[in-house]
Scaffold this motif. Structure first.
Motif, PDB file in Angstrom:
ATOM      1  N   PRO A  74      -4.385  -0.250   0.660  1.00 33.23           N
ATOM      2  CA  PRO A  74      -5.615   0.555   0.667  1.00 33.23           C
ATOM      3  C   PRO A  74      -6.689   0.020  -0.279  1.00 33.23           C
TER       4      PRO A  74
ATOM      5  N   LYS B 192      -9.413   4.169   1.590  1.00 31.18           N
ATOM      6  CA  LYS B 192      -9.598   2.720   1.693  1.00 31.18           C
ATOM      7  C   LYS B 192     -10.676   2.310   0.698  1.00 31.18           C
TER       8      LYS B 192
ATOM      9  N   TRP C 240      -6.859  -4.142   5.084  1.00 29.32           N
ATOM     10  CA  TRP C 240      -6.527  -2.744   4.815  1.00 29.32           C
ATOM     11  C   TRP C 240      -5.178  -2.354   5.407  1.00 29.32           C
TER      12      TRP C 240
END
Length: 186
Positions: A90, A4, A86
């Motif tokens: 990502p 992320k 998210w």
């Protein structure tokens, strides 16, 4: 690529933060984290898209990562909004002031890439504020604020971490952003 990632876009009012974030969404499908504010909506803004427009009491209910008072209004970003972004991608972007950028860098470390937007002539910022139809009173209030003066410079921990982008020429800015995105996606 880190699982992320967060592009934190910062700089003074009028430096092009929102324009950059919207362009990243359009060109690279990088969702923008929607932040919260108690300031009134501008004529062209949509609740839940540009900001979550809050009251003081509704803002107090959020799980904020950072918050700031700017020109008498409260702004903040929440854990919930990050997770929603998210869930879409990502790699996401977030527009905050320099104090917020520093908080994100401290909180999320290597997940964060800070983009500091600036212009070579501060008068360009005034012109941009006028073009977005801010009232003369609101512009003067912003220009006189300590936060505006702080956000004109990259300092502290941001100085060593931020990628500085002089946003005088939009096509050059786009080229710089493309290079950064390509590096992040490797």
């Amino acid at each position: 690529m880190v699982e992320k990632q967060l592009l934190v876009i910062t700089g003074a009012t009028g430096s092009g933060k929102t324009t950059v974030s919207h362009w990243l969404t359009e060109m690279y499908q990088i969702p923008q984290v929607v932040t919260h504010t108690t300031r009134p909506k501008r004529h062209n803004e949509v609740d839940g898209v540009d900001y979550y427009f809050e009251t003081e009491s509704s803002l107090a209910q959020k799980h904020l990562i950072e918050s700031v008072t700017y020109s008498g209004y409260h702004y903040g970003s929440s854990h919930e909004a990050l997770e929603l972004a998210w869930a879409k991608s990502p790699l996401i972007s977030l527009v905050v002031d320099t104090k917020g950028a520093q908080t994100y860098l401290e909180t999320f470390g290597k997940q964060v890439t800070v983009l500091f937007l600036t212009v070579s002539e501060a008068t360009a910022l005034i012109s941009r504020l006028e073009k977005r139809n801010d009232s003369p009173e609101a512009i003067q209030k912003r220009l006189a604020s300590a936060e505006f003066k702080r956000d004109l410079m990259v300092s502290g921990p941001l100085h060593d971490q931020a990628q500085i982008i002089v946003n005088d020429d939009w096509q050059e800015t786009q080229k710089t952003l493309t290079t950064i995105i390509e590096q992040l996606r490797q």
